[in-house]
Scaffold this motif. Structure first.
Motif, short mmCIF file in Angstrom:
data_model
loop_
_atom_site.label_atom_id
_atom_site.label_comp_id
_atom_site.label_asym_id
_atom_site.label_seq_id
_atom_site.Cartn_x
_atom_site.Cartn_y
_atom_site.Cartn_z
N ASN A 174 -3.84 2.30 13.95
CA ASN A 174 -4.75 1.44 13.20
C ASN A 174 -5.12 1.98 11.82
OD1 ASN A 174 -7.07 -0.68 13.07
ND2 ASN A 174 -8.11 1.28 12.76
N ALA A 175 -4.96 3.28 11.59
CA ALA A 175 -5.44 3.89 10.35
C ALA A 175 -4.85 3.22 9.13
CB ALA A 175 -5.09 5.38 10.33
N GLY A 176 -5.68 2.99 8.12
CA GLY A 176 -5.19 2.35 6.91
C GLY A 176 -6.16 2.46 5.76
N ILE A 177 -5.62 2.28 4.56
CA ILE A 177 -6.42 2.28 3.34
C ILE A 177 -5.92 1.15 2.44
CG2 ILE A 177 -6.89 4.76 3.41
CD1 ILE A 177 -4.70 5.09 1.26
N LEU A 178 -6.69 0.83 1.42
CA LEU A 178 -6.28 -0.15 0.43
C LEU A 178 -6.29 0.47 -0.97
CD1 LEU A 178 -8.20 -3.41 1.45
CD2 LEU A 178 -5.80 -2.88 1.83
N ARG A 179 -5.33 0.07 -1.78
CA ARG A 179 -5.29 0.40 -3.20
C ARG A 179 -4.73 -0.83 -3.91
NH1 ARG A 179 -7.63 4.04 -1.25
NH2 ARG A 179 -7.36 6.30 -1.56
N ASP A 180 -5.53 -1.89 -3.95
CA ASP A 180 -5.05 -3.18 -4.45
C ASP A 180 -4.90 -3.18 -5.97
OD1 ASP A 180 -5.19 -3.93 -1.83
OD2 ASP A 180 -6.80 -5.40 -2.08
N ARG A 181 -3.73 -3.61 -6.43
CA ARG A 181 -3.44 -3.79 -7.85
C ARG A 181 -2.30 -4.80 -7.96
NH1 ARG A 181 -6.80 -0.25 -7.78
NH2 ARG A 181 -7.05 1.63 -9.06
N VAL A 182 -2.29 -5.57 -9.03
CA VAL A 182 -1.11 -6.39 -9.29
C VAL A 182 0.04 -5.47 -9.67
CG1 VAL A 182 -2.31 -8.50 -9.94
CG2 VAL A 182 -1.88 -6.74 -11.68
N LEU A 183 1.26 -5.96 -9.54
CA LEU A 183 2.45 -5.14 -9.69
C LEU A 183 2.45 -4.31 -10.97
CD1 LEU A 183 5.32 -4.25 -8.96
CD2 LEU A 183 6.15 -6.40 -9.97
N TRP A 184 2.16 -4.94 -12.10
CA TRP A 184 2.29 -4.23 -13.38
C TRP A 184 1.18 -3.22 -13.62
CZ3 TRP A 184 1.51 -9.36 -12.57
CH2 TRP A 184 0.29 -9.91 -12.96
N LYS A 185 0.18 -3.19 -12.75
CA LYS A 185 -0.89 -2.20 -12.87
C LYS A 185 -0.88 -1.17 -11.73
CE LYS A 185 -4.13 -5.11 -15.47
NZ LYS A 185 -5.49 -5.69 -15.49
N MET A 186 -0.02 -1.37 -10.73
CA MET A 186 0.00 -0.46 -9.59
C MET A 186 0.71 0.83 -9.96
SD MET A 186 1.17 -1.21 -5.67
CE MET A 186 -0.25 -2.30 -5.45
N THR A 187 0.05 1.94 -9.69
CA THR A 187 0.63 3.25 -10.01
C THR A 187 1.45 3.76 -8.84
OG1 THR A 187 -1.23 4.51 -9.10
CG2 THR A 187 -1.43 3.75 -11.40
N ASP A 188 2.23 4.79 -9.10
CA ASP A 188 2.98 5.44 -8.03
C ASP A 188 2.04 5.94 -6.95
OD1 ASP A 188 5.18 4.95 -9.59
OD2 ASP A 188 5.65 7.05 -9.99
N ASP A 189 0.92 6.52 -7.37
CA ASP A 189 -0.05 7.03 -6.40
C ASP A 189 -0.66 5.92 -5.56
OD1 ASP A 189 0.39 9.62 -7.21
OD2 ASP A 189 -1.39 9.72 -8.50
N ASP A 190 -0.96 4.77 -6.18
CA ASP A 190 -1.47 3.62 -5.42
C ASP A 190 -0.48 3.21 -4.34
OD1 ASP A 190 -3.76 3.37 -7.04
OD2 ASP A 190 -2.76 1.97 -8.41
N PHE A 191 0.77 3.13 -4.72
CA PHE A 191 1.82 2.70 -3.77
C PHE A 191 2.01 3.74 -2.68
CE2 PHE A 191 6.14 2.24 -2.24
CZ PHE A 191 6.25 0.87 -2.04
N ASP A 192 2.17 4.99 -3.08
CA ASP A 192 2.50 6.04 -2.12
C ASP A 192 1.37 6.27 -1.12
OD1 ASP A 192 4.92 6.35 -3.34
OD2 ASP A 192 4.36 8.15 -4.46
#
Length: 305
Positions: free
Chosen positions: A92-110
């Motif tokens: 169940n563990a999870g987090i969110l780092r919501d951004r539109v594609l052109w603003k999403m960083t590598d760290d947000d994705f990873d």
């Protein structure tokens, strides 16, 4: 109506210090299972354990961030050390780092993919190894999301991870069938800190915090309720009553439970000798393009103010 009794079984529920994870852990314990509560927040994990034990259940806390193989081994090892075996894993563990594609960083994705997708993989792998060694089957419950089924604006990382989790559930249900291990993905919809950030749901989540009930338009029409409304699916899937349920994506929330379809071809066209780009352009509007599939989570049909 069959009785769901998990006495003698042990479970690990990742991200179970609060919200949906806590509801899953409590539901498992209420049906007799011993539970390893996991969270990165030590105070939340200990409070969760206290709430379970005070209700007559059996639980211990293991504070670690999921994602690495070492964390997965710790969680499985703790269940075996405390309870002698592992029968149920809920990822169940999870987090969110919501951004539109052109603003999403590598760290947000990873960060999101590491917690959701890699965390599910490493924990499930460690659990599968243990369950196969000890024999007697087992249950993997992977937590998905409507975003993983349909996509969602601003959630490249989260939607991709949840789609991958659904695919892993289908794959692992085949790989683990001979060992008697069932694997399913649950798709919960509930009032949580995550859904509280959605503007359409925010007023209702806030009202719920103040003890106001959710309207039927949400509970039935949208399948949206409390974390506790989603919890019953987990002990059911962990029980003997669900031994033949595997490889499924099952939605639950409010007063609603639903079976999600698996992706499949819905329309096809054929050309002798294969296709050219021009031929595709010619036939597309009247064939495959006549009924394009929708994307995104449909806007909720909320009661008028």
């Amino acid at each position: 109506m069959p009785s769901i009794d998990l006495t003698g079984k042990s479970a690990v529920v990742t991200g179970s210090g609060r919200g949906l994870g806590l509801a899953y852990a409590r539901a498992l314990a209420a049906h007799g299972a011993s539970v390893v509560v996991n969270d990165v927040d030590e105070a939340a994990a200990e409070a969760a354990v206290k709430s379970i034990t005070e209700a007559g259940g059996n639980a211990v806390a293991e504070v670690v961030a999921v994602g690495t193989s070492e964390a997965a081994d710790r969680l499985v090892g703790r269940a075996v050390a405390e309870f002698g075996r592992l029968d149920v894993l809920v990822t169940n563990a999870g987090i969110l780092r919501d951004r539109v594609l052109w603003k999403m960083t590598d760290d947000d994705f990873d960060a999101v993919v590491t917690t959701h997708l890699r965390g599910t993989f490493t924990c499930a792998r460690a659990a599968a190894v243990r369950m196969r060694e000890q024999g007697g089957g087992g249950t993997l419950v992977l937590v998905g999301s409507p975003a993983g089924q349909r996509g969602n604006f601003g959630q490249t990382n989260y939607a991709a991870a949840k789609a991958g989790i659904a695919a892993m559930a289908r794959t692992w249900s085949m790989e683990l069938a001979r060992a008697g291990i069932t694997v399913n993905a649950v798709v919960p919809v509930a009032a949580t800190a995550m859904t509280g950030s959605v503007p359409a749901f925010a007023p209702y989540v806030e009202a719920l915090r103040h003890g106001e009930p959710l309207p039927d338009a949400l509970r039935k029409g949208e399948g949206f309720g409390t974390p506790e409304d989603c919890a019953a699916l987990v002990p059911f899937l962990a029980s003997d009553a669900a031994r033949d349920v595997t490889g499924q994506c099952i939605g639950i929330g409010g007063d609603k439970v639903a079976l999600w379809s698996h992706p499949e071809e819905i329309k096809a066209a054929y050309a002798d000798g294969g296709w050219t780009a021009e031929a595709l352009a010619d036939v597309w509007p009247a064939t495959l393009g006549a009924a394009p599939q929708t994307v995104g989570i449909p806007a909720p049909k909320l009661p008028e103010a």
